[in-house]
Scaffold this motif. Structure first.
Motif, PDB file in Angstrom:
ATOM      1  N   ILE A 165      39.684  30.877  36.423  1.00 46.80           N
ATOM      2  CA  ILE A 165      40.375  31.985  35.338  1.00 46.80           C
ATOM      3  C   ILE A 165      40.293  33.164  35.655  1.00 46.80           C
ATOM      4  CG2 ILE A 165      40.001  32.186  32.697  1.00 46.80           C
ATOM      5  CD1 ILE A 165      38.425  29.636  32.671  1.00 46.80           C
ATOM      6  N   ALA A 166      41.487  33.730  35.480  1.00 43.67           N
ATOM      7  CA  ALA A 166      41.848  35.286  35.679  1.00 43.67           C
ATOM      8  C   ALA A 166      41.597  35.932  34.382  1.00 43.67           C
ATOM      9  CB  ALA A 166      42.947  35.566  36.486  1.00 43.67           C
ATOM     10  N   VAL A 167      40.807  36.897  34.158  1.00 46.80           N
ATOM     11  CA  VAL A 167      41.059  37.912  32.844  1.00 46.80           C
ATOM     12  C   VAL A 167      41.908  39.089  33.254  1.00 46.80           C
ATOM     13  CG1 VAL A 167      39.668  39.159  31.252  1.00 46.80           C
ATOM     14  CG2 VAL A 167      38.665  36.988  32.302  1.00 46.80           C
ATOM     15  N   LEU A 168      42.998  39.449  32.715  1.00 47.30           N
ATOM     16  CA  LEU A 168      43.490  40.288  33.162  1.00 47.30           C
ATOM     17  C   LEU A 168      44.776  40.969  31.928  1.00 47.30           C
ATOM     18  CD1 LEU A 168      46.986  38.700  32.920  1.00 47.30           C
ATOM     19  CD2 LEU A 168      45.794  37.326  34.920  1.00 47.30           C
ATOM     20  N   ASP A 169      45.420  42.098  32.265  1.00 50.14           N
ATOM     21  CA  ASP A 169      45.997  42.593  31.357  1.00 50.14           C
ATOM     22  C   ASP A 169      47.600  42.631  32.297  1.00 50.14           C
ATOM     23  OD1 ASP A 169      44.186  43.635  30.028  1.00 50.14           O
ATOM     24  OD2 ASP A 169      44.390  45.840  30.956  1.00 50.14           O
ATOM     25  N   PHE A 170      48.714  42.304  31.561  1.00 52.42           N
ATOM     26  CA  PHE A 170      50.227  42.275  32.041  1.00 52.42           C
ATOM     27  C   PHE A 170      51.207  42.931  31.097  1.00 52.42           C
ATOM     28  CE2 PHE A 170      49.753  38.312  29.753  1.00 52.42           C
ATOM     29  CZ  PHE A 170      50.882  37.996  29.122  1.00 52.42           C
ATOM     30  N   ALA A 171      52.244  43.228  31.821  1.00 52.41           N
ATOM     31  CA  ALA A 171      53.131  43.719  30.918  1.00 52.41           C
ATOM     32  C   ALA A 171      54.396  43.471  31.701  1.00 52.41           C
ATOM     33  CB  ALA A 171      53.059  45.213  30.701  1.00 52.41           C
ATOM     34  N   ALA A 172      55.782  43.259  31.108  1.00 54.04           N
ATOM     35  CA  ALA A 172      56.843  43.125  31.789  1.00 54.04           C
ATOM     36  C   ALA A 172      58.016  44.172  31.776  1.00 54.04           C
ATOM     37  CB  ALA A 172      57.429  42.032  31.212  1.00 54.04           C
ATOM     38  N   TYR A 173      58.582  44.757  32.698  1.00 53.00           N
ATOM     39  CA  TYR A 173      59.326  45.775  32.783  1.00 53.00           C
ATOM     40  C   TYR A 173      60.703  45.543  33.166  1.00 53.00           C
ATOM     41  CZ  TYR A 173      55.179  48.657  32.031  1.00 53.00           C
ATOM     42  OH  TYR A 173      54.063  49.240  31.549  1.00 53.00           O
ATOM     43  N   ALA A 183      53.614  41.244  26.923  1.00 51.74           N
ATOM     44  CA  ALA A 183      52.574  41.940  27.574  1.00 51.74           C
ATOM     45  C   ALA A 183      51.046  41.691  26.752  1.00 51.74           C
ATOM     46  CB  ALA A 183      52.612  43.430  26.860  1.00 51.74           C
ATOM     47  N   ALA A 184      50.255  41.617  27.454  1.00 60.00           N
ATOM     48  CA  ALA A 184      48.897  41.242  26.686  1.00 60.00           C
ATOM     49  C   ALA A 184      47.828  41.983  27.402  1.00 60.00           C
ATOM     50  CB  ALA A 184      48.555  39.652  26.848  1.00 60.00           C
ATOM     51  N   GLU A 185      46.291  42.114  26.697  1.00 67.20           N
ATOM     52  CA  GLU A 185      45.227  42.699  27.190  1.00 67.20           C
ATOM     53  C   GLU A 185      44.075  41.743  27.482  1.00 67.20           C
ATOM     54  OE1 GLU A 185      44.491  46.228  25.279  1.00 67.20           O
ATOM     55  OE2 GLU A 185      46.422  47.350  26.324  1.00 67.20           O
ATOM     56  N   ASN A 186      43.347  41.778  28.399  1.00 64.67           N
ATOM     57  CA  ASN A 186      42.272  40.733  28.312  1.00 64.67           C
ATOM     58  C   ASN A 186      42.708  39.304  28.317  1.00 64.67           C
ATOM     59  OD1 ASN A 186      40.163  42.836  28.923  1.00 64.67           O
ATOM     60  ND2 ASN A 186      40.267  43.474  26.786  1.00 64.67           N
ATOM     61  N   PHE A 187      43.745  39.005  28.829  1.00 64.51           N
ATOM     62  CA  PHE A 187      44.388  37.581  28.729  1.00 64.51           C
ATOM     63  C   PHE A 187      43.482  36.760  29.654  1.00 64.51           C
ATOM     64  CE2 PHE A 187      47.371  34.282  29.989  1.00 64.51           C
ATOM     65  CZ  PHE A 187      47.731  33.657  28.710  1.00 64.51           C
ATOM     66  N   GLN A 188      43.199  35.577  29.230  1.00 62.71           N
ATOM     67  CA  GLN A 188      42.495  34.605  30.189  1.00 62.71           C
ATOM     68  C   GLN A 188      43.564  33.596  30.515  1.00 62.71           C
ATOM     69  OE1 GLN A 188      39.001  33.056  27.837  1.00 62.71           O
ATOM     70  NE2 GLN A 188      37.813  34.622  28.650  1.00 62.71           N
ATOM     71  N   MET A 189      43.684  33.710  31.836  1.00 61.64           N
ATOM     72  CA  MET A 189      44.652  32.750  32.462  1.00 61.64           C
ATOM     73  C   MET A 189      44.216  31.741  33.261  1.00 61.64           C
ATOM     74  SD  MET A 189      47.927  34.062  34.530  1.00 61.64           S
ATOM     75  CE  MET A 189      49.102  32.523  35.192  1.00 61.64           C
ATOM     76  N   THR A 238      47.156  43.606  36.094  1.00 58.71           N
ATOM     77  CA  THR A 238      45.633  44.109  36.552  1.00 58.71           C
ATOM     78  C   THR A 238      44.640  43.072  36.126  1.00 58.71           C
ATOM     79  OG1 THR A 238      46.510  46.745  35.870  1.00 58.71           O
ATOM     80  CG2 THR A 238      44.023  46.054  35.936  1.00 58.71           C
ATOM     81  N   VAL A 239      44.037  42.915  37.184  1.00 58.34           N
ATOM     82  CA  VAL A 239      42.759  41.701  37.067  1.00 58.34           C
ATOM     83  C   VAL A 239      41.523  42.491  36.823  1.00 58.34           C
ATOM     84  CG1 VAL A 239      41.544  39.702  38.183  1.00 58.34           C
ATOM     85  CG2 VAL A 239      44.165  40.163  38.327  1.00 58.34           C
ATOM     86  N   HIS A 240      40.944  42.039  35.696  1.00 61.28           N
ATOM     87  CA  HIS A 240      39.523  42.534  35.546  1.00 61.28           C
ATOM     88  C   HIS A 240      38.157  41.853  36.059  1.00 61.28           C
ATOM     89  CE1 HIS A 240      41.601  45.359  32.652  1.00 61.28           C
ATOM     90  NE2 HIS A 240      41.936  44.526  31.999  1.00 61.28           N
ATOM     91  N   SER A 241      38.419  40.426  35.698  1.00 61.88           N
ATOM     92  CA  SER A 241      37.491  39.428  36.496  1.00 61.88           C
ATOM     93  C   SER A 241      38.159  38.325  36.787  1.00 61.88           C
ATOM     94  CB  SER A 241      36.306  39.608  35.520  1.00 61.88           C
ATOM     95  OG  SER A 241      36.661  38.897  34.065  1.00 61.88           O
TER      96      SER A 241
END
Length: 436
Positions: A165-173, A183-189, A238-241
């Motif tokens: 499981i990757a905890v991440l922020d993402f956004a599309a441009y 877009a999302a923050e601290n999303f568990q993927m 951006t992957v946090h953990s």
């Protein structure tokens, strides 16, 4: 009340009804009497409002309700006397009651066709034996372990792999501008579950904790949101953990935590029993289906169009839900609505023929469905949909759907009755894939 019956086709009837003056006036008087008990008019005591005043002030409502109540009484009486089973809405053609005048109207509806049932008593039917393999049980136990896994931080600093499981922020441009809604923050993927676009998942698998990367992600051409279908955007991540699932040992302690079992062996026995029960039902259902397919080949009869149309609409709705669950739209199938209907019509006709055959068999076998059983079925439907039982029942009654529901329940009972009279032979099973 008098009526005549005309057969418009082998599966459609028209009933012409004539209501004498005295019955018309009696129906109006009964409705007015009901109004008198509840209407509160200034200048009159409740329940003491003269009938003439009620009829004058509420004529539109009174005549409409009296007509509907009278026609509903007639429908039940006529259907009972004809011993008919409407398979469509009962269409009403007529106006409203008029005091001191004879009332004429007609009802039309489709019914089940009449045909001769084949002799099914003693029919040879094969049914597969119930067999549960060890590797199937092991698969279930491993799935239970997976559900009980502890989520812990990954010890090493590296990009995530499938199963993690990757905890991440993402956004599309697009063209350097952020795209609203992606877009999302601290999303568990969870990786490897195919819950995200393949391009996006592959990008995430290249990013270690504390790092940021960007890459192109292309939406499929049949993406459910047509605004993004086929479009390529830049995704910044951006992957946090990273977390991993730590599986528990398959021991007695896990068995107790999983479901209060005394031991792993007891848990294994419960899984086997669950498999036997569900697989036994599947084997029985498959044998019944094969039996019925053989019987249906021996008969031919006209199908009520409304019945075919009902099943066709159900199939189309099921298809729509299926493709939307895959993140696609019904248009992605590349067919027009008319083409889809043409493709699905044979299946709708097969379902209708099956239903008619079984309802006819139910009559032969003397199988019945009580009002209490219908209410129980409606209660289950209400609970499943989170609706009020009375609201569900009223809807079915007002839309003349109770006949169809009762017939479906009759069909289920008829299938069991026919199967009980068959000569059942157990055979070695084919490969069955059913989860416990």
């Amino acid at each position: 009340m008098e009526y005549t019956v005309e057969d418009l086709s082998p599966v459609k009837k028209k009933v012409s009804v004539t209501v004498p003056v005295d019955e018309v006036n009696a129906s109006l008087s009964a409705t007015i009497a009901m109004y008198r008990t509840s209407v509160d008019l200034k200048g009159f005591r409740k329940g003491k409002v003269p009938s003439s005043v009620i009829e004058g002030r509420f004529k539109k409502e009174v005549y409409s309700e009296a007509t509907q109540d009278l026609v509903n009484v007639h429908i039940n009486e006529i259907i009972g006397e004809l011993n008919a089973s409407p398979v469509s809405r009962i269409d009403f053609d007529g106006g409203e009651l008029v005091r001191d005048e004879e009332f004429k109207y007609s009802l039309s509806f489709e019914v089940l066709p009449e045909f001769e049932l084949p002799n099914y008593e003693g029919m040879d039917v094969e049914m597969e034996k119930v067999v549960v393999k060890d590797d199937e049980v092991d698969e279930v136990l491993n799935r239970i372990r997976g559900n009980m896994a502890e989520i812990v931080p990954l010890a090493e600093n590296r990009p995530a792999k499938d199963g993690e499981i990757a905890v991440l922020d993402f956004a599309a441009y697009e063209n350097g501008e952020a795209i609203e809604g992606i877009a999302a923050e601290n999303f568990q993927m969870s990786l490897g579950d195919k819950q995200a676009l393949e391009d996006f998942e592959n990008l995430v698998k290249t990013v270690a904790p504390g790092e940021s990367k960007e890459g192109d992600v292309t939406f499929p051409a049949d993406f459910i949101n047509p605004e993004f279908a086929g479009k390529t955007v830049t995704m910044k991540v951006t992957v946090h953990s990273i977390q991993e699932r730590k599986l528990p040992e398959l021991d007695d302690e896990m068995a107790r935590k999983a479901g209060g079992f005394e031991s792993v062996e007891k848990m294994r026995e419960a899984v086997v029993q669950s498999y036997k029960q569900s697989r036994g039902q599947l084997c029985r259902s498959q044998a019944q289906t094969t039996m019925l397919e053989g019987l249906l080949k021996t008969v031919d009869f006209p199908l009520p169009e409304s019945m075919v149309e009902m099943y066709l609409e159900n199939l189309l709705q099921d298809q729509k839900i299926k493709v939307e669950r895959q993140g696609k739209s019904i248009e992605s199938l590349g067919k027009t609505p008319d083409e889809l209907r043409a493709d699905m019509r044979p299946e709708a006709e097969r379902i209708a023929k099956t239903q008619i055959f079984l309802v006819t068999a139910a009559r032969k076998e003397g199988v019945e469905v009580s009002e209490q059983e219908v209410d129980m079925q409606l209660q289950q439907m209400a609970m499943k949909s989170g609706q009020d039982f009375r609201a569900v029942k009223d809807y079915y009654a007002q839309n003349n759907l109770l006949f169809g529901l009762r017939d479906r329940m009759l069909a289920d009972k008829a299938m069991e009755a026919i199967f009980e009279k068959a000569n059942i032979t157990e055979v070695e099973p084919k490969e069955l894939k059913t989860e416990a």
